[in-house]
Design a protein around this motif. Structure first.
Motif, PDB file in Angstrom:
ATOM      1  N   ALA A  49       0.861  -1.191   0.000  1.00  6.92           N
ATOM      2  CA  ALA A  49       0.000   0.000   0.000  1.00  6.92           C
ATOM      3  C   ALA A  49       0.891   1.233   0.000  1.00  6.92           C
ATOM      4  N   PRO A  50       1.481   1.556  -1.147  1.00 13.54           N
ATOM      5  CA  PRO A  50       2.495   2.613  -1.196  1.00 13.54           C
ATOM      6  C   PRO A  50       1.997   3.986  -0.757  1.00 13.54           C
ATOM      7  N   LYS A  51       0.709   4.272  -0.947  1.00 14.37           N
ATOM      8  CA  LYS A  51       0.186   5.573  -0.539  1.00 14.37           C
ATOM      9  C   LYS A  51      -0.043   5.662   0.964  1.00 14.37           C
ATOM     10  N   ILE A  52      -0.100   4.510   1.635  1.00 15.74           N
ATOM     11  CA  ILE A  52      -0.327   4.493   3.079  1.00 15.74           C
ATOM     12  C   ILE A  52       0.963   4.217   3.834  1.00 15.74           C
ATOM     13  N   SER A  53       1.663   3.167   3.415  1.00 16.06           N
ATOM     14  CA  SER A  53       2.903   2.778   4.086  1.00 16.06           C
ATOM     15  C   SER A  53       3.894   2.289   3.040  1.00 16.06           C
ATOM     16  N   PRO A  54       4.757   3.163   2.550  1.00 19.30           N
ATOM     17  CA  PRO A  54       5.655   2.817   1.436  1.00 19.30           C
ATOM     18  C   PRO A  54       6.618   1.666   1.732  1.00 19.30           C
ATOM     19  N   GLY A  55       6.880   1.376   2.998  1.00 19.86           N
ATOM     20  CA  GLY A  55       7.847   0.330   3.319  1.00 19.86           C
ATOM     21  C   GLY A  55       7.286  -1.075   3.287  1.00 19.86           C
ATOM     22  N   LEU A 103      -6.485 -13.823  12.611  1.00 21.01           N
ATOM     23  CA  LEU A 103      -5.919 -12.847  13.541  1.00 21.01           C
ATOM     24  C   LEU A 103      -4.728 -12.117  12.918  1.00 21.01           C
ATOM     25  N   SER A 104      -3.949 -12.827  12.102  1.00 22.48           N
ATOM     26  CA  SER A 104      -2.826 -12.182  11.431  1.00 22.48           C
ATOM     27  C   SER A 104      -3.302 -11.125  10.450  1.00 22.48           C
ATOM     28  N   LEU A 105      -4.364 -11.429   9.708  1.00 23.98           N
ATOM     29  CA  LEU A 105      -4.945 -10.438   8.800  1.00 23.98           C
ATOM     30  C   LEU A 105      -5.432  -9.213   9.566  1.00 23.98           C
ATOM     31  N   CYS A 106      -6.074  -9.452  10.711  1.00 23.58           N
ATOM     32  CA  CYS A 106      -6.540  -8.338  11.542  1.00 23.58           C
ATOM     33  C   CYS A 106      -5.368  -7.498  12.033  1.00 23.58           C
ATOM     34  N   ALA A 107      -4.300  -8.165  12.459  1.00 25.64           N
ATOM     35  CA  ALA A 107      -3.128  -7.443  12.947  1.00 25.64           C
ATOM     36  C   ALA A 107      -2.522  -6.575  11.849  1.00 25.64           C
ATOM     37  N   GLN A 108      -2.439  -7.130  10.641  1.00 28.41           N
ATOM     38  CA  GLN A 108      -1.900  -6.337   9.536  1.00 28.41           C
ATOM     39  C   GLN A 108      -2.835  -5.192   9.161  1.00 28.41           C
ATOM     40  N   GLY A 109      -4.134  -5.423   9.279  1.00 28.22           N
ATOM     41  CA  GLY A 109      -5.088  -4.344   9.046  1.00 28.22           C
ATOM     42  C   GLY A 109      -4.918  -3.222  10.063  1.00 28.22           C
ATOM     43  N   GLU A 131      -3.066   2.267  11.434  1.00 25.60           N
ATOM     44  CA  GLU A 131      -2.205   3.191  12.168  1.00 25.60           C
ATOM     45  C   GLU A 131      -1.291   3.958  11.216  1.00 25.60           C
ATOM     46  N   SER A 132      -0.807   3.285  10.169  1.00 28.83           N
ATOM     47  CA  SER A 132       0.017   3.964   9.174  1.00 28.83           C
ATOM     48  C   SER A 132      -0.778   5.051   8.446  1.00 28.83           C
ATOM     49  N   ALA A 133      -2.052   4.769   8.154  1.00 32.46           N
ATOM     50  CA  ALA A 133      -2.895   5.753   7.479  1.00 32.46           C
ATOM     51  C   ALA A 133      -3.126   6.976   8.365  1.00 32.46           C
ATOM     52  N   ILE A 134      -3.303   6.737   9.653  1.00 30.05           N
ATOM     53  CA  ILE A 134      -3.492   7.857  10.589  1.00 30.05           C
ATOM     54  C   ILE A 134      -2.238   8.719  10.640  1.00 30.05           C
ATOM     55  N   LYS A 135      -1.068   8.073  10.728  1.00 26.22           N
ATOM     56  CA  LYS A 135       0.180   8.839  10.762  1.00 26.22           C
ATOM     57  C   LYS A 135       0.392   9.588   9.452  1.00 26.22           C
ATOM     58  N   ARG A 136       0.023   8.960   8.348  1.00 31.04           N
ATOM     59  CA  ARG A 136       0.151   9.607   7.041  1.00 31.04           C
ATOM     60  C   ARG A 136      -0.720  10.857   6.989  1.00 31.04           C
ATOM     61  N   LYS A 137      -1.934  10.724   7.515  1.00 29.11           N
ATOM     62  CA  LYS A 137      -2.860  11.853   7.537  1.00 29.11           C
ATOM     63  C   LYS A 137      -2.317  12.994   8.386  1.00 29.11           C
ATOM     64  N   LEU A 138      -1.666  12.638   9.493  1.00 31.83           N
ATOM     65  CA  LEU A 138      -1.140  13.648  10.406  1.00 31.83           C
ATOM     66  C   LEU A 138       0.239  14.144   9.998  1.00 31.83           C
ATOM     67  N   GLY A 139       0.889  13.453   9.069  1.00 31.38           N
ATOM     68  CA  GLY A 139       2.210  13.861   8.611  1.00 31.38           C
ATOM     69  C   GLY A 139       3.323  13.566   9.589  1.00 31.38           C
ATOM     70  N   VAL A 140       3.198  12.436  10.330  1.00 36.85           N
ATOM     71  CA  VAL A 140       4.245  12.048  11.282  1.00 36.85           C
ATOM     72  C   VAL A 140       4.773  10.669  10.909  1.00 36.85           C
ATOM     73  N   LYS A 141       6.029  10.409  11.268  1.00 35.21           N
ATOM     74  CA  LYS A 141       6.644   9.122  10.951  1.00 35.21           C
ATOM     75  C   LYS A 141       6.297   8.065  11.985  1.00 35.21           C
ATOM     76  N   ASP A 142       6.347   8.450  13.265  1.00 37.19           N
ATOM     77  CA  ASP A 142       6.044   7.530  14.361  1.00 37.19           C
ATOM     78  C   ASP A 142       5.006   8.156  15.274  1.00 37.19           C
ATOM     79  N   SER A 143       4.288   7.313  16.014  1.00 35.00           N
ATOM     80  CA  SER A 143       3.291   7.836  16.949  1.00 35.00           C
ATOM     81  C   SER A 143       3.955   8.450  18.179  1.00 35.00           C
TER      82      SER A 143
END
Length: 271
Positions: free
Chosen positions: A165-171, A209-215, A220-232
């Motif tokens: 998901a490059p637009k959400i979490s490029p790594g 559960l693994s799918l849920c964890a990755q979701g 969380e990556s989308a929230i940080k992307r929206k806020l413009g921060v690298k880490d919480s």
């Protein structure tokens, strides 16, 4: 030719540049978390009080809230509700406190942080404190989420490839996602095998559960992307903040609690 080799070497080094500090943090915090899972009782409750309070603080900082300690207090109240009043009352309290928080501080974002930070913590609290099967259910969840995180990290850096998901979490890569999915489910299946239960059944639950964890990680990556921060935050060296470390648990915990409530004999012993 030498230049290309140097670039390749540097790229490989960058992929693993945070491994040592991540490993050091895991070697300190991992045994502590496992002890609390094993001991249960006050140790597990205290760990979740700290985690929920820290999540409240981080959310307040992310929201630009002038009084993040207020959200720490909210998390402490909800923790008390989870310990003394049980799951149903805790969920009801969580909803009205979230609504009250949003109304008092005129911030929908701050209000949304209450269930985001508290729901997973309350479910984890209830999951472990269940008599008889709480240890097995919680250990199953921990192994699946940790297996997912480790597998995604290792396979993603070893294999690379197309981005998830490059637009959400490029790594994040598809190879890391599939690797995390398989390693998380395999970790749960190994626990079921150790408990003399059906490993393939546990493997299937582990996939969910693994799918849920990755979701939860992507959310969380989308929230940080929206806020413009690298880490919480900067709470855990090499891992960022508590949301960065616990995002998978916050998403998978409620699903694991629901499964534990619905199935006979606990999740890894489902039968």
């Amino acid at each position: 030719m030498h230049a290309l080799s140097d670039i390749t070497d540097k790229s490989a080094d960058n992929r693993w540049s945070d491994l040592s500090i991540r490993t050091a943090s895991a070697l300190v915090l991992g045994p502590l978390a496992l002890f609390c899972v094993w001991y249960g009782g006050w140790a597990w409750s205290a760990l979740l009080l700290i985690a929920m309070g820290g999540l409240g603080w981080e959310w307040g900082r992310l929201a630009g809230f002038p009084r993040p300690l207020a959200l720490v207090a909210v998390m402490a109240v909800l923790w008390c509700s989870g310990v003394f009043l049980g799951p149903v009352s805790s969920l009801v309290n969580m909803l009205w406190i979230a609504a009250l928080t949003g109304w008092l501080y005129k911030s929908r974002f701050v209000a949304l942080g209450v269930p985001y930070a508290a729901l997973g913590g309350l479910c984890l609290l209830w999951l472990r404190l269940r008599p008889e099967i709480g240890l097995e259910d919680t250990a199953f969840l921990v192994l699946v989420v940790w297996g997912t995180d480790i597998g995604a990290y290792v396979f993603g850096r070893l294999l690379g490839g197309p981005k998830l998901a490059p637009k959400i979490s490029p790594g994040k890569t598809w190879s890391g996602s599939f690797g995390g999915l398989l390693s998380g489910a395999a970790a749960g299946a190994l626990l079921a095998w150790h408990l003399q239960a059906e490993p393939w059944q546990a493997f299937a639950v582990g996939l969910v559960l693994s799918l849920c964890a990755q979701g939860g990680d992507l959310l969380e990556s989308a929230i940080k992307r929206k806020l413009g921060v690298k880490d919480s935050g900067h709470t855990i060296p090499g891992h960022g903040g508590l949301f960065d470390r616990l995002d998978g648990f916050l998403a998978a915990g409620p699903v694991a609690a629901l499964l534990a409530f619905c199935v006979h004999g606990g999740v890894p012993l489902w039968g």
